[in-house]
Each structure stands twice: as C-alpha cells, then as structure tokens.
Design an enzyme around this catalytic site. Structure first.
Site, PDB file in Angstrom:
ATOM      1  N   HIS A   1      84.402 114.294  77.947  1.00 31.16           N
ATOM      2  CA  HIS A   1      83.325 113.704  77.147  1.00 31.16           C
ATOM      3  C   HIS A   1      83.804 112.537  76.313  1.00 31.16           C
ATOM      4  CE1 HIS A   1      81.431 117.950  77.302  1.00 31.16           C
ATOM      5  NE2 HIS A   1      81.495 117.354  78.465  1.00 31.16           N
TER       6      HIS A   1
ATOM      7  N   CYS B   1      73.639  99.123  92.288  1.00 29.90           N
ATOM      8  CA  CYS B   1      74.120  99.532  90.959  1.00 29.90           C
ATOM      9  C   CYS B   1      75.512 100.162  90.980  1.00 29.90           C
ATOM     10  CB  CYS B   1      73.128 100.484  90.304  1.00 29.90           C
ATOM     11  SG  CYS B   1      72.907 102.024  91.214  1.00 29.90           S
TER      12      CYS B   1
HETATM   13  C1  PEP Z   1      77.128 105.050  92.901  1.00 29.91           C
HETATM   14  O1  PEP Z   1      77.391 106.045  93.549  1.00 29.91           O
HETATM   15  O2  PEP Z   1      77.386 103.888  93.278  1.00 29.91           O
HETATM   16  C2  PEP Z   1      76.475 105.152  91.591  1.00 29.91           C
HETATM   17  C3  PEP Z   1      76.085 104.090  90.937  1.00 29.91           C
HETATM   18  O3  PEP Z   1      76.325 106.392  91.043  1.00 29.91           O
HETATM   19  P1  PEP Z   1      77.498 107.242  90.357  1.00 29.91           P
HETATM   20  O4  PEP Z   1      78.645 106.289  90.128  1.00 29.91           O
HETATM   21  O5  PEP Z   1      76.917 107.757  89.082  1.00 29.91           O
HETATM   22  O6  PEP Z   1      77.772 108.288  91.369  1.00 29.91           O
END
Ligand code: PEP
Ligand code: MG
Length: 756
Positions: free
Chosen positions: A371, A684
């Site tokens: 955390h 993303c």
């Molecule tokens: C990804 O998998 O690219 C993503 C943005 O989600 P996380 O990093 O939270 O798995």
C-alpha cells in the site's frame, strides 16, 4: 502451572535479574550470574547464552551446565544447529528430544550429549537477533507455552546487555563490518522511478526502552490502561477531524487503526506480559517482537502488511506511554528536503509527513503491491524497496541519494556522485517547468493532429494532477487501489462517496471508471482467496465479478449513485470473450432498472466499454465493437500475454519490447478495426506514457492516450514537437523489419527534433 503462578514466578526472576543488572561487575560477570539464576529458576541443568558476532556467528558467551572451556570457543553460524535455527528464524524452539532433530549439531567440547530436551528463544532488539538463550534438561522434558513465554521475557533483559556494547562492540553487530561513515551503495528493487536527494529521516526511530522490569505491576497496568485509552481517543479525534487534507485515504486507514487499537487479543497479550513483570513499554515491545517474528514467517504479503499496521500501532502506543512523539512526522525540525527510511510502513503513515519536504522513500521490505508503494507512486516520489539492512547502516541526517530508476540507494555520497545527481535533478526540474508552461496548450502535432491526453488515477491524491498536468480527463480510474488500502469491503455508500468526489474534482472532464481488477496477485486482505500457480491468468478481475455478482452489483450501484445527473463511463477489465462483456453489461442494466423502478435519477449518459488486454478478444473484434461503447487497450496485460512474459518478473518482463513488430502490428490492427467501426478507442497501458511508445501509437492511428501523471508533460512535449506526416512516412519504411524498432524510432525522433 496456574497462569497466575506463572506470572508471579516470572516477576520474581525478573526482579532478581534487574538487581544483577543494576549491581556492580563487568557485563561478562553479570551474564555469568544471569545464566545461573535462569537455570535454577527454570529447573534446568543447562542455561547458555549465545551472542551474535561479526560474520553472522553465534558465540557461546556464558553457560551454566555446559563445560566452561566451551565458553568463547563454541561458535555456530546463523542457521547452523538448533541455536542457529532459532537465530535464523527469530522464533522460539522447544524440543523434548533435541538430538533427533535434523538440525542438531553436536559440539564435543560442550559435553551436551547427556541432555535431551532443549528450549531456546531469540534475543531480540528492534527486530534484530542479537543472540540466543537456551535451557537444556537431561530428561525428555516437555516445555510449556508459559515456560517459553517466560524465557522470551527474560531474553528481553539479556537484549539490554547484548546491545550495550560491553560484550561485543556495536559495530560488530552491524551486518557488513566497516566504517559506517563511508559512502555506501545499496541495491534494492524499484517501487517507483525518479531521483531524489535528501537528509535521512528514520521512520520510527528505534525506541530505547530504559526500564524493562516493572517496579509495581499494578501501577504498570494502570499506565498501560491510560495509554491505551489515550491512544484510542487520539485516533477517534483524528477520525472526527473534517479538515484532514485528502481525507479519503486517511479515513479508511485510520478506521483500520481504530479496529486494531481495540483488538482485545493484542491488548490482552500486552497486559499479560506486564503481569509477567515487564514495564508497559517493554511489554508492548515484547508482544510486537513476538508477532513480528511469527508474521515474518508468513509468505502471504497481505499478512506481512498487517504487521506494518501493528508496528505502527505499537509505536503509537509507545508514544503515549513515553509522552514522546515516536515518528518525526509532526516535528517541526524535519529537514527541508528529506528521504524517509523505514523497515516498512502503512500508507497513512506516509501521508503523515509533509509532502513538500518528502523527496524519496527507502524501505527494508516492501513490494510493488504494498500500500505504501501505491501511495508513494501517487505522490510521485522515488521509492526503492527491499534494501537490506539500510536502517542499520544509515544515521539520521545522513545525505541519501535515492535512484528509483536503477533501484539504488547511496548513503553519504561522495562529492562527485552528489554533483552528478544534483545535475540530473536540475535537468528534470527544468523539464518539469517547461511542461508546466504549456499545460494549458493543446496536445497537437506541428501539422495539426490533435491528441487527447488523459490521466491514469486510482486515489484521491492523484486528482490534483488533472489541473497540474493539464489532462483532459481520467482515462483509467483503477478502483481497486481504494479497496486495497482498506481492511474490509467498503459499503455502497462509501464507494459512492469516493466516486462522487472523483467526479466533482474532474468537473466537466470525463472519467472512465474501471470495475475492480482484483485477484491474482492483488488479493484483498479481507477477501479469502487461494494461492494460485499463475495469478495473472487466474481468478481475477471480471472473472471474480461474474462469479460474485453481488460485489459487481454493489460497485455498479455506487457508480450510478455517484453519477446521478452526470455522465457515467464504466469499463470492464480482463474481458476474454464477448459473452463476459454481455454478462457484465447485464448486471449494469439490472442496476439501472433498479434505480428506474424506484424513481431515482439516472446518469445523463451511460457508456460501457472493455479493456482490450486479453489476446483472444482480438479475433472477436468486429462483433465486440458492435456491442461496446468504447474500448481501451491495456498494453501492460496484452503484451505480457502476447509474449507469455510475466510483467511483474523483472527477469523476463524487460526481455521483450512493446516497440517490436508483433505488438505494433496488433495495435495497428486494433486501430484500423475501431476506425472502420467508428468506435472510440484509447490506450491506457504504460506504453502510452513512454514518449517513444506514444509517438509510435500516434503513427498507428491512436488519438487518445491515458497515462500516469508524471508522464503527461513529457508526452505532450513529444506531441507538440512531432510532424505527423513525416512520422507516417518513416513508419512505412519499417515494414518487414524484425526485432525491436526502438532504436530506429529513437533515431527518427533525434533526426526530426522530436522531444523524447
Ligand atoms: C493494462 O493492463 O495495460 C492496464 C492499464 O491495466 P493494469 O495495469 O491495471 O492491469
Ligand atoms: Mg490490465
């Protein structure tokens, strides 16, 4: 033995030991007397004390019962023999037949072959093993829990002698001998990137307990009761404050303390230790040492996290007992720029420190999912974790360089290194000022291609970056972070409150909420789960949501409630086939119908999308795109599954480059399919926050990128210096290339003045 009788016995022997300690004589003479007292008190033929020396050796320093000539001659390595095992595990050991134990190591000079049973405890101080205290009997004696406890209590007294420096020099007890004032370079693991210089502030400076043995048990119990009451009401008071900045995370974590602070088991054990003859401070320490040793054996990182909470609470209790603030958090004498050094810490504790002065964090423990690491990333400070023994090597006030990029910490750096680090920090600072200067300007290429730059967020403390970095919205709100910081499931009302705050702070800017991506390695401490062989591909994210629809329904209900009268964008993670999206969307429809039926106000607009991060979905794209309102490509997972390379395993994660033909072709196909279906699409994953990655994505047709706050300025600088047409011409020349294209893309950027 009756518990009351055990406590009385323990008090009696502690008093005798205290008298020996306060009396005259050398440390060695006192130790010799003490082992005699213990042997008699425990009705044991042997009592021996081993002290840790340089080179991780345990040397027999005093004995009653073993041959005297073995003293200072018998030495065992940590981990060798039963004594070594006790030191290595920091746990007590009691055996009725010691010689048949596989770790038994026979030392002829001791003459111990006639003794059968053995009970030993570590001599602990501040979590470090300074030695081992052992009793042995000729018979096959079964030592009781009470006897083990009593020996542990006695070992606290011995810890005082062991730590005094009178038996072996304190320098010898430091791991890695040498002059502690020399520059020291330590390696760890990267928990957050970045570079910082500051003076060391030790989180929870070692508490030195001056009085161990209680003069008056009744009075000590009274002190303990008062301190507990004071601590509990201080926590309540803190909770009642409404003006705590960014109170969201504070409140959750403080609620946890309140629960812990009222934990009867914990308080009972402390009171029992006082009844056994310890002062209240020593009792708190005893119970903490014991719990620490026990929990450190656990492999589950969440159990270890609980230890951090308990350590914090024990320290808070100590501060109420001693009247001294334990952490320097609120002290006005904090240096202007400081690096915090801790064994480990809870997230709320980090937020206790003045954020403007806190430059970096170094932990002896810690893991990427801890955390405190999650919060430190939100604060954008470099963090290096698993830096072995840093607390023993650093002194408060030392200059420390934290290099989060290379996972290195330098204590007391030489002039050259310091100047080089300062120069690097100045360059970054200059860049930041440059990025800030055009935060209100659009992310547009030189030839007029508009790119939408969004933020990845997950905590309330991320939100100020919306303005600071000039983001157009939140492209990914990872809701699981909030869940991970808590000790129990948040209620619908609590969730809705958080999401409403996020929407309020975002104002007109769109926010894409992702439903919980928990499971696998992101287990919630309060949710039972099994260890999985392959957690990234395990029972995770939407798989849990569909198997436990109540969880999903509650979260969707909270989203709808928070977005009453506003736009709501929901995204489902780890969708592997269309049917999963449809099932999840159905749950959303159910929740919307529920609000309608009750005459509630709905969001003005509802969009449901998926994270495209599982390769199987690539072959269902045209059908998927007919059903979703948008997609967001999660390259972090998509790339790990495409290359079959665990993103969390440094050995393989960096072996494959997302700037290689296979990944770029997949991403180009996705962009083409979405454009053909006129469906909004974004990306993303971390790739969007790497200027070179973002440049390639723009060339492939991506116009909407979402990234960590600190990347936004760099990516905008790249976009504003890019000529889109020449990038497309260049990409066309790369078809047919094999291997990573990073070098070629880098050369293009350099040749065309693209800021990367
Ligand atoms: C990804 O998998 O690219 C993503 C943005 O989600 P996380 O990093 O939270 O798995
Ligand atoms: Mg993902």
């Amino acid at each position: 033995m009756e518990p009351g009788a055990a406590a009385a016995g323990s008090r009696r022997v502690l008093r005798r030991l205290r008298d020996v300690m306060a009396g005259s004589g050398t440390a060695q003479q006192k130790l010799d007397t003490i082992v005699r007292i213990i042997a008699a008190d425990m009705v044991a033929e042997v009592c021996s004390c081993y002290i840790r020396r340089a080179g991780d050796l345990l040397e027999l320093f005093a004995t009653e019962g073993l041959r005297p000539e073995a003293v200072h001659r018998t030495r065992l390595r940590v981990g060798e023999g039963l004594v070594g095992v006790i030191a290595a595990t920091a746990r007590p050991l009691a055996l009725a037949e010691a010689q048949s134990h596989p770790d038994f190591a026979y030392r002829p000079e001791t003459g111990e072959e006639v003794y059968h049973s053995l009970m030993g405890v570590p001599i602990l101080r501040g979590g470090r093993v300074l030695g081992v205290l052992v009793v042995q009997n000729r018979t096959q004696r079964h030592y009781s829990e009470d006897e083990i406890e009593a020996l542990q209590t006695i070992a606290m007294v011995l810890a005082e002698i062991a730590a005094s420096g009178d038996l072996v020099s304190p320098a010898e007890q430091q791991p890695g001998e040498g002059n502690v004032t020399l520059p020291t370079r330590l390696e760890g693991i990267r928990l957050n990137t970045g570079l910082a210089i500051g003076q060391a502030v030790l989180h929870q400076p070692r508490v030195t307990i001056r009085r161990i043995v209680a003069e008056d048990v009744g009075a000590e119990l009274e002190r303990l009761r008062n301190a507990i009451a004071a601590m509990q009401s201080a926590i309540d008071e803190l909770l009642a404050q409404t003006d705590i900045p960014d109170s969201g995370e504070h409140l959750d974590v403080l609620e946890t303390y309140r629960m812990f602070a009222a934990d009867r088991g914990w308080l009972q054990r402390i009171a029992d230790a006082v009844r056994g003859g310890l002062t209240a401070e020593a009792a708190v320490q005893r119970v903490l040492d014991d719990t620490r040793a026990r929990l450190l054996q656990a492999t589950d990182p969440y159990i270890k996290e609980r230890l951090t909470d308990l350590e914090d609470l024990a320290n808070r209790l100590q501060s109420h007992l001693t009247g001294k603030p334990i952490t320097a958090a609120r002290a006005s004498e904090l240096p202007d720029e400081f690096v915090l050094i801790a064994r480990n810490m809870g997230p709320a504790e980090l937020l206790d420190y003045d954020r403007r002065r806190l430059k970096g964090l170094v932990l002896e423990e810690g893991s990427p999912g801890a955390h405190v690491a999650v919060v430190a990333r939100a604060l954008d400070i470099p963090v290096v974790g698993r830096v072995k023994d840093v607390l023993l090597r650093v002194e408060a006030g030392d200059v420390v360089v934290v290099d989060g990029d290379d996972a290195i910490v330098v204590l007391r750096p030489g002039e050259d290194l310091l100047q080089a680090a300062q120069a690097r920090i100045r360059i970054r600072q200059g860049q930041r000022e440059q990025y800030a200067a055009f935060k209100d300007l659009p992310a547009e290429t030189k030839d007029g291609v508009r790119i939408e730059l969004n933020l990845n967020a997950g905590l309330l403390i991320d939100l100020p970056y919306l303005d600071e970095a000039g983001a157009e919205g939140i492209g990914l709100f990872r809701t699981e972070l909030q869940f991970m910081l808590r000790e129990d499931f948040p209620t619908v009302a609590q969730q809705a409150m958080l999401y409403r705050r996020v929407l309020d702070q975002a104002g007109d800017r769109p926010v894409t909420f992702r439903t919980l991506d928990i499971g696998g390695d992101k287990l919630l401490p309060y949710m039972e789960g099994e260890r999985e062989e392959n957690p990234a591909m395990g029972w995770r994210a939407v798989r849990i949501a569909l198997d436990r629809p109540a969880l999903l329904r509650q979260q969707l209900r909270a989203f709808i409630r928070a977005a009453t009268g506003r736009r709501l964008r929901v995204m489902f993670p780890l969708i592997a086939e269309i049917a999963e999206f449809e099932a999840a969307r159905e749950v959303l429809e159910l929740e919307l119908a529920r609000v309608r039926k009750r005459g509630g106000v709905l969001p003005t607009m509802i969009e449901a999308g998926v994270m495209l991060e599982v390769p199987s979905l690539l072959w269902e794209l045209p059908e998927l795109l007919k059903r979703v309102d948008f997609i967001s490509v999660g390259t972090n997972d998509l790339v790990q599954f495409l290359f079959a390379a665990d993103r969390g395993n440094a050995r393989v994660a960096e072996r494959y480059d997302y700037l290689s033909p296979a990944v770029l072709r997949v991403l180009a196909d996705i962009a083409r399919a979405c454009a053909a279906a006129a469906k909004p699409f974004a990306l993303c994953g971390e790739m969007a926050g790497d200027p070179l990655g973002a440049m390639a994505l723009i060339g492939l047709g991506y116009r909407n990128l979402s990234m960590a706050p600190r990347s936004l300025g760099r990516v905008k600088a790249m976009v504003r210096s890019l000529d889109y047409r020449s990038l497309c011409d260049f990409l066309a020349t790369l078809s047919g290339h094999t291997g990573s294209l990073r070098g070629s893309l880098h050369d293009f950027a350099q040749d065309h003045g693209v800021a990367i």
